[in-house]
Structure formats: C-alpha cells, structure tokens
Motif scaffolding. Structure first.
Motif, PDB file in Angstrom:
ATOM      1  N   PHE A  67      39.992 -10.282   7.585  1.00 55.11           N
ATOM      2  CA  PHE A  67      39.036 -10.081   6.497  1.00 55.11           C
ATOM      3  C   PHE A  67      37.629 -10.472   6.932  1.00 55.11           C
ATOM      4  O   PHE A  67      36.659  -9.789   6.609  1.00 55.11           O
ATOM      5  N   SER A  68      37.516 -11.572   7.671  1.00 52.38           N
ATOM      6  CA  SER A  68      36.205 -11.955   8.199  1.00 52.38           C
ATOM      7  C   SER A  68      35.672 -10.861   9.115  1.00 52.38           C
ATOM      8  O   SER A  68      34.477 -10.557   9.094  1.00 52.38           O
ATOM      9  N   MET A  69      36.554 -10.240   9.890  1.00 54.32           N
ATOM     10  CA  MET A  69      36.136  -9.161  10.787  1.00 54.32           C
ATOM     11  C   MET A  69      35.725  -7.913   9.999  1.00 54.32           C
ATOM     12  O   MET A  69      34.935  -7.113  10.485  1.00 54.32           O
ATOM     13  N   ALA A  70      36.249  -7.766   8.790  1.00 56.03           N
ATOM     14  CA  ALA A  70      35.860  -6.642   7.924  1.00 56.03           C
ATOM     15  C   ALA A  70      34.581  -6.963   7.154  1.00 56.03           C
ATOM     16  O   ALA A  70      34.142  -6.168   6.328  1.00 56.03           O
ATOM     17  N   GLY A  71      33.980  -8.135   7.424  1.00 55.14           N
ATOM     18  CA  GLY A  71      32.736  -8.516   6.769  1.00 55.14           C
ATOM     19  C   GLY A  71      32.940  -9.158   5.413  1.00 55.14           C
ATOM     20  O   GLY A  71      31.978  -9.375   4.679  1.00 55.14           O
ATOM     21  N   LEU A  72      34.174  -9.483   5.100  1.00 59.55           N
ATOM     22  CA  LEU A  72      34.495 -10.126   3.820  1.00 59.55           C
ATOM     23  C   LEU A  72      34.818 -11.594   4.056  1.00 59.55           C
ATOM     24  O   LEU A  72      35.159 -11.987   5.166  1.00 59.55           O
ATOM     25  N   PRO A  73      34.751 -12.409   3.013  1.00 59.01           N
ATOM     26  CA  PRO A  73      35.134 -13.808   3.201  1.00 59.01           C
ATOM     27  C   PRO A  73      36.646 -13.947   3.352  1.00 59.01           C
ATOM     28  O   PRO A  73      37.396 -13.642   2.434  1.00 59.01           O
ATOM     29  N   PRO A 127      31.328  -6.482   1.413  1.00 59.68           N
ATOM     30  CA  PRO A 127      31.461  -6.494   2.875  1.00 59.68           C
ATOM     31  C   PRO A 127      30.107  -6.441   3.579  1.00 59.68           C
ATOM     32  O   PRO A 127      29.194  -5.761   3.130  1.00 59.68           O
ATOM     33  N   TRP A 128      30.007  -7.194   4.648  1.00 60.40           N
ATOM     34  CA  TRP A 128      28.836  -7.134   5.518  1.00 60.40           C
ATOM     35  C   TRP A 128      28.961  -5.929   6.434  1.00 60.40           C
ATOM     36  O   TRP A 128      30.074  -5.522   6.801  1.00 60.40           O
ATOM     37  N   PRO A 129      27.827  -5.400   6.904  1.00 60.54           N
ATOM     38  CA  PRO A 129      27.882  -4.330   7.908  1.00 60.54           C
ATOM     39  C   PRO A 129      28.328  -4.910   9.256  1.00 60.54           C
ATOM     40  O   PRO A 129      28.213  -6.117   9.492  1.00 60.54           O
ATOM     41  N   PRO A 130      28.815  -4.040  10.143  1.00 62.13           N
ATOM     42  CA  PRO A 130      29.287  -4.533  11.448  1.00 62.13           C
ATOM     43  C   PRO A 130      28.255  -5.362  12.207  1.00 62.13           C
ATOM     44  O   PRO A 130      28.619  -6.359  12.841  1.00 62.13           O
ATOM     45  N   GLU A 131      26.979  -4.987  12.143  1.00 59.95           N
ATOM     46  CA  GLU A 131      25.950  -5.727  12.887  1.00 59.95           C
ATOM     47  C   GLU A 131      25.879  -7.190  12.447  1.00 59.95           C
ATOM     48  O   GLU A 131      25.768  -8.099  13.273  1.00 59.95           O
ATOM     49  N   LYS A 132      25.928  -7.408  11.163  1.00 60.82           N
ATOM     50  CA  LYS A 132      25.862  -8.774  10.629  1.00 60.82           C
ATOM     51  C   LYS A 132      27.153  -9.530  10.939  1.00 60.82           C
ATOM     52  O   LYS A 132      27.134 -10.723  11.255  1.00 60.82           O
ATOM     53  N   ALA A 157      31.479  -3.346  19.426  1.00 63.76           N
ATOM     54  CA  ALA A 157      30.901  -3.109  20.752  1.00 63.76           C
ATOM     55  C   ALA A 157      29.655  -2.233  20.636  1.00 63.76           C
ATOM     56  O   ALA A 157      28.647  -2.489  21.300  1.00 63.76           O
ATOM     57  N   GLU A 158      29.715  -1.231  19.760  1.00 61.32           N
ATOM     58  CA  GLU A 158      28.551  -0.358  19.547  1.00 61.32           C
ATOM     59  C   GLU A 158      27.394  -1.135  18.915  1.00 61.32           C
ATOM     60  O   GLU A 158      26.239  -0.937  19.285  1.00 61.32           O
ATOM     61  N   ALA A 159      27.705  -2.024  17.983  1.00 62.49           N
ATOM     62  CA  ALA A 159      26.662  -2.847  17.357  1.00 62.49           C
ATOM     63  C   ALA A 159      26.013  -3.764  18.386  1.00 62.49           C
ATOM     64  O   ALA A 159      24.796  -3.974  18.359  1.00 62.49           O
ATOM     65  N   GLU A 160      26.810  -4.300  19.306  1.00 60.73           N
ATOM     66  CA  GLU A 160      26.258  -5.143  20.377  1.00 60.73           C
ATOM     67  C   GLU A 160      25.316  -4.347  21.268  1.00 60.73           C
ATOM     68  O   GLU A 160      24.260  -4.840  21.653  1.00 60.73           O
ATOM     69  N   LYS A 161      25.707  -3.121  21.605  1.00 58.95           N
ATOM     70  CA  LYS A 161      24.865  -2.272  22.461  1.00 58.95           C
ATOM     71  C   LYS A 161      23.529  -1.991  21.782  1.00 58.95           C
ATOM     72  O   LYS A 161      22.481  -2.024  22.424  1.00 58.95           O
ATOM     73  N   LYS A 162      23.548  -1.714  20.490  1.00 61.67           N
ATOM     74  CA  LYS A 162      22.321  -1.457  19.739  1.00 61.67           C
ATOM     75  C   LYS A 162      21.423  -2.685  19.763  1.00 61.67           C
ATOM     76  O   LYS A 162      20.215  -2.596  19.904  1.00 61.67           O
TER      77      LYS A 162
END
Length: 167
Positions: A67-73, A127-132, A157-162
């Motif tokens: 859930f944390s990985m999905a941007g949720l608590p 949910p938070w976006p992947p970047e956050k 991985a894509e968010a890290e590249k950006k």
C-alpha cells in the motif's frame, strides 16, 4: 495489489496488526508524513486506553508495504512484542499463546482506528503519484531492498530517470 491496482484511487490505505501478540505501541503511517499531524489528535484521544506513538515510518515486514508503494498509507499498528522474533510463524505462534485482554484491547484499537479513518468529514488520504512515492521510499531507505528483490516497479524506475534527467 496487482489484481486491484485500478481501484487504488478509491482506497484510503490499509490497517495492519501483525507484529506479535503484544499491545499496540505505535501507529506507523507508511511513509505518509503528510498524515501525522491529522492522525496525532486521534492517537491522543486514545490516551486513557494507552499511550501510543505516531510516526511516518514504513514497515516492510507486514502487509503494509504494497500500500505504501501504491502511494497510500500502509498503516502498521506496531506492537510491543520483543519475543516475537523467536516465535514468529513457529508452533509457538498459536492462538493458545494469545493474552485475551491484549487481543481484546488491540482489536478495539483497530476498530476505533478504522472507524475514525472512515468517518472523517474529509478524505483521510489519496494516493501519491509515483514520483512522490519514490522520494518517500528512498528517504525511508526502502528502495535498495525493493530493488534487490526485484520489487521496484517499472514506473518507479521511470520516475527516477525523470528525476535524474538534466533540465
């Protein structure tokens, strides 16, 4: 999580009580530092039951991490169970070992927490976006373990590249 990925926008998070047989000692909000201030008054309202801490730590050893990985608590109701490292998933980890008064109190705390989250006039969390989420997981030192186990999603991985790309 994969089966229900498209539904995550409808979820408020998850609540897990899974770290032993001891009394709840803290609420770990799964990296969601933005929720600590709003959660603290609820925890303070429980003071007559027991003193419980609240923080934004991520717990990776329970069912909260997805859930944390999905941007949720991914909320871990961490327990005071120092002996659990010896009995975890063993024959000693049985219903007969449960202290009924601790189990009843923990179940009550879980029910109160679920009710408080669900009955708030405003939405508890989105949910938070992947970047956050990537930034949070790195700050919580979860990224290396997730990468080592092949659990770092492609979108992370894509968010890290950006983030690393020159502007």
């Amino acid at each position: 999580m994969k089966q229900h990925h498209g539904e995550m926008a409808n979820h408020l998070g998850n609540l897990v009580l899974d770290s032993g047989q001891g009394p709840v000692k803290e609420f770990m909000l799964g990296g969601r530092d933005d929720l600590v201030a709003s959660f603290r008054p609820f925890v303070e309202s429980l003071a007559s039951i027991r003193g419980i801490a609240v923080n934004d730590k991520v717990e990776s050893g329970t069912d909260t991490l997805p859930f944390s990985m999905a941007g949720l608590p991914g909320i871990c109701m961490d327990q005071d169970s120092p002996e659990y490292k010896y009995t975890h998933h063993s024959s000693a980890d049985a219903l007969e070992a449960v202290k009924p008064e601790v189990l009843a109190q923990n179940a009550m705390l879980m029910a109160l927490t679920a009710y408080w989250i669900a009955d708030r006039p405003e939405r508890f969390a989105s949910p938070w976006p992947p970047e956050k989420t990537v930034k949070m997981l790195k700050a919580q030192h979860q990224d290396e373990m997730l990468k080592a186990f092949g659990l770092w999603p492609k979108e992370f991985a894509e968010a890290e590249k950006k983030e690393q790309a020159p502007n």
